[in-house]
Design an enzyme around this catalytic site. Structure first.
Site, PDB file in Angstrom:
ATOM      1  N   GLU A 107      -4.978  -7.775   1.489  1.00  0.00           N
ATOM      2  CA  GLU A 107      -5.673  -7.811   0.189  1.00  0.00           C
ATOM      3  C   GLU A 107      -4.753  -8.203  -0.963  1.00  0.00           C
ATOM      4  O   GLU A 107      -5.183  -8.879  -1.889  1.00  0.00           O
ATOM      5  CB  GLU A 107      -6.317  -6.447  -0.108  1.00  0.00           C
ATOM      6  CG  GLU A 107      -7.568  -6.160   0.717  1.00  0.00           C
ATOM      7  CD  GLU A 107      -7.279  -5.516   2.072  1.00  0.00           C
ATOM      8  OE1 GLU A 107      -6.117  -5.553   2.531  1.00  0.00           O
ATOM      9  OE2 GLU A 107      -8.224  -4.968   2.671  1.00  0.00           O
ATOM     10  N   GLU A 142     -10.019  -2.162   8.340  1.00  0.00           N
ATOM     11  CA  GLU A 142     -10.576  -0.876   7.875  1.00  0.00           C
ATOM     12  C   GLU A 142     -11.730  -0.433   8.782  1.00  0.00           C
ATOM     13  O   GLU A 142     -11.864   0.752   9.108  1.00  0.00           O
ATOM     14  CB  GLU A 142     -11.037  -1.008   6.418  1.00  0.00           C
ATOM     15  CG  GLU A 142      -9.842  -1.122   5.462  1.00  0.00           C
ATOM     16  CD  GLU A 142     -10.233  -1.488   4.044  1.00  0.00           C
ATOM     17  OE1 GLU A 142     -10.991  -2.460   3.876  1.00  0.00           O
ATOM     18  OE2 GLU A 142      -9.775  -0.813   3.108  1.00  0.00           O
TER      19      GLU A 142
END
Ligand code: 3HC
Ligand code: NAI
Length: 710
Positions: free
Chosen positions: A130, A110
């Site tokens: 994740e 990210e």
């Protein structure tokens, strides 16, 4: 700048370096350090571009996973502090180039996507893993990734959590350039190209040409959802990840981020993420063995040998060949050897047909296997694993033979699933070199290696076994030498209850469905048919002390055994099977056997709810697990959990049976166990540790912590 993030200059390019070993996680101070670096670069008129890089073995491997528990426990506020910092990077008027080596994962990717450009070494890997923690990306990953690679690919990556290599990432548009030489020098040169071009920095959040049209997206996403529902059965986070990605196509960036945050928080506060995070750390905790420091000398393993080329021996041999370790395979006669080798070849060819191995790889692996009928050929092996029939006299004879030929210092392992390692070791003149290496079937597939420590096993042998498990891509868990060790000792009560439930009125398919729905890879009765009704029957009959005469008999399996209904291998067990098909089919013949069993045992048949099926079987696991833990045959509750997740397909999102007990509440589990004892008999006697923790209002996790002194 802090110790965690440094700021240097290479001429007109500022270099921000993250230095938070071992994996440069975004622990408190790291994002703030990066933000301070961006501020500094922005204010410095001599700086025309910025490079963000990680020091040590990797770029940023994600958020600091330790921080999540602080948020869920209320110790720390719900923090979305990373989002504005990423916006700050993206809003920097000077080009920011992210230089990736090792892994850019989760919050690391990210961060990389908030930079204007990304370069990477060819070995780098990137991903949004994740979901493997029961989460979804929480710092705009679901919004920026689709803008770079398209909605469908982003949904696939976020929902599967799979990593991709730099080359593939470059093809997808996630990496702008592969750097083959020095990464920092290459990134600085790339930054200078951007300065020279004079083009305004490219902001990922403003890219829209890859977001596609809603109709095409909807069809692709429906297909991904279908696949995910099968692959990650019972999990919510992969579906949440897909929905968050879908929002990227429908909503402006800021709104999409809000949607992502909603999903993220829901996932963060779920039992699913608690279970998955425990499994992540658990896998690493089991590698730490009190009294065996990480610098314990290891036996160098260059060559291996396996004795017995049956179901397990063949799989174990493949493990060594897959790891590139030459392996001698010993059998009793040519026919058994040929059969074993044919199975190994068949397995490799099946993998090749699925496109997961090339012909050359298959040839290389098969070439590493040297078949033999002569014990003398084992003399050079650094590690010898025995996988002959489960019979003490035979194992002792085989170990005496191995002892005669094995070189001094060779590690001697037995794949026994229940027998006493010390007794096996006593057949050799070097019991300190003997240890259990209990693989799970299919041995070349299942991730667990239960490592059984004997009374005399040397520390070096234990440390080497743990290292070998890593080399074979297994998770090694050290357990003590009790009957059935951890895995099979707990499996007994679990299977017992599945059978008893059927005698009490639950249909076999209902018992299996309830546990499949609970998340188990297979229902217990289908597992029994796969492993062999005869195998379970023999184990039970050879371990009489564990099955006292006044215990409720296993009427149904006794009948199945007497009829030769051994399971899949005979085409019939609890279920029947069509030739060449492994699908269990309910069998009216078995219904009759069940009714007979109930009559003989004076058992009143009744309707049994799904909840009771789960409680009876899973609480039986927990109760036996508590006993094992208290007796010291497992080092920690988490070791038991890892055994069950990787050896028996217990759902990782429930963390394993012990954590599941903690989640339900040990008081509730204990109360039900007491009721079952009253209703059914002494075999349900609560484990003293379960009683103690329940009365003290504690959990197994607390028990682990207290014992570790943390
Ligand atoms: N946070 C905290 N600790 C971490 C960590 C993380 N993200 N990643 C690894 N560690 C710790 C491990 O627990 C281990 O600690 P130990 O030495 O005390 O046992 C140590 O770092 C080294 O890790 P490994 O033994 O796993 O080292 P490997 O070299 O085998 O693997 C890795 C490195 C591929 C980076 C692997 O550790 C990994 O997959 N880490 C997790 C990556 C991940 O899931 N990132 C996403 C986090 S969630 C997130 O970012 C949310 C965001 O969207 C906001
Ligand atoms: P198997 O019956 O498939 O294979 C045993 C092999 O050993 C046969 O090929 C036999 O010819 C060979 N053998 C017998 N004596 C030998 C000797 N003296 N020298 C060389 N080879 C010899 O048995 P399986 O299932 O592979 O089991 C082997 C061991 O693994 C047992 O101890 C079993 O308890 C254990 N185990 C089995 C699991 C399973 O699911 N099948 C799972 C985990 C452990």
């Amino acid at each position: 700048m802090s110790d965690l993030v440094s700021y240097t200059k290479d001429g007109d390019v500022a270099v921000i370096t993250v230095n938070n070993p071992p994996v440069n996680a975004l622990s408190p101070g790291v994002p703030e350090g990066i933000a301070a670096g961006i501020d500094k670069a922005q204010q410095d008129s001599g700086v025309k571009a910025v490079v963000l890089i990680g020091s040590g073995r990797t770029f940023i491997a994600g958020a600091d996973i330790n921080e999540f528990a602080k948020i869920t426990s209320g110790e720390k506020k719900r923090d979305f502090g990373l989002l504005p910092i990423l916006l700050k990077i993206e809003n920097c008027p000077k080009p920011v180039v992210c230089a990736i080596h090792g892994t850019a994962l989760g919050g690391g990717l990210e961060t990389a996507m908030a930079c204007h450009y990304r370069v990477a070494v060819p070995t780098a890997q990137v991903g949004q893993p994740e979901v493997k923690l029961g989460l979804i990306p929480g710092a705009a990953g679901t919004q920026r990734l689709p803008r770079l690679v398209g909605i469908a690919k982003a949904a696939e990556l976020c929902a599967s959590g799979e990593l991709i290599g730099a080359e593939q990432a470059a093809k997808l548009g996630l990496i702008d350039k592969i750097i083959t030489g020095d990464l920092l020098a290459g990134a600085v040169a790339f930054a200078r190209e951007k300065i020279a071009s004079g083009e305004p920095p490219r902001k990922t959040r403003e890219i829209s040409n890859r977001l596609g049209d809603p109709a095409a997206n909807a069809a692709a996403l429906a297909e991904i959802k279908k696949q995910v529902s099968q692959k990650a059965r019972g999990m919510k986070s992969p579906l949440a990840a897909i929905e968050a990605v879908e929002a990227a196509a429908k909503l402006p960036f800021e709104e999409g981020c809000k949607k992502e945050a909603e999903f993220f928080l829901k996932c963060l506060f779920s039992d699913e993420s608690k279970g998955m995070i425990q499994t992540f750390f658990g896998e690493r905790i089991v590698a730490k063995i009190p009294g065996i420091p990480s610098d314990t000398p290891l036996i160098e393993i260059k060559t291996a040998a396996v004795v017995g080329a049956g179901t397990m021996g063949g799989g174990i041999t493949m493990n060594y060949a897959n790891a590139g370790i030459p392996v001698v395979l010993k059998e009793v006669n040519q026919q058994a050897l040929d059969r074993g080798l044919a199975t190994i070849r068949g397995n490799y060819e099946a993998t090749m047909k699925k496109g997961r191995l090339t012909q050359q790889q298959v040839n290389e692996r098969v070439a590493l296997i040297r078949p033999t009928l002569d014990y003398n050929d084992l003399k050079d092996a650094d590690i010898i694993t025995e996988a002959v029939f489960e019979n003490m006299a035979l194992k002792k004879q085989v170990f005496a033979e191995i002892d005669n030929v094995a070189k001094p210092g060779a590690l001697l392992a037995s794949n026994t699933s229940t027998l006493n390692i010390d007794e096996i070791a006593s057949a050799t003149k070097r019991p300190e070199m003997v240890i259990g290496h209990h693989y799970f079937s299919p041995a070349n597939v299942m991730k667990l290696l239960e490592i059984v420590r004997g009374a005399k096993t040397k520390k070096e042998v234990i440390a080497t076994s743990m290292a070998v498990s890593k080399r074979l891509r297994k998770t090694g868990v050290l357990v003590g030498n009790c009957w059935g060790f951890v895995a099979n000792r707990m499996f007994g009560p679990y299977m017992r209850e599945a059978e008893f439930l059927v005698e009490e009125g639950a249909k076999p398919e209902d018992v299996d469905a309830a546990l499949y729905e609970f998340g188990m890879a297979m229902g217990p009765l289908a597992v029994g048919d796969l492993a062999g009704i005869d195998v379970g029957w023999k184990v039970r009959n050879e371990a009489k002390d564990r099955f006292p005469a006044d215990m409720r008999p296993h009427r149904l399996t006794d009948k199945l055994y007497a009829l030769g209904r051994y399971g899949q291998k005979t085409g019939a067990g609890v279920y029947r099977y069509e030739r060449g098909n492994r699908t269990p089919i309910p069998d009216p013949e078995v219904e009759k056997l069940i009714a007979e069993s109930a009559r003989e045992g004076n058992i009143k048949q009744r309707k049994i709810r799904k909840e009771e099926i789960v409680e009876r079987t899973v609480y039986a696991l927990i109760n036996e697990g508590a006993r094992i833990l208290e007796e010291g045959y497992a080092l920690r509750a988490v070791d038991i959990d890892i055994v069950y997740v990787y050896g028996f397909g217990f759902p990782a999102y429930r963390g394993g049976p012990m954590l599941y007990g903690d989640t339900v509440g040990l008081k509730k589990v204990y109360d039900r166990v007491c009721e079952f004892e009253k209703q059914h008999g002494f075999w349900w006697k609560p484990a003293p540790l379960l009683k103690k923790l329940a009365e003290e209002g504690k959990t197994f996790a607390q028990y682990d912590k207290e014992r570790a002194g943390t």
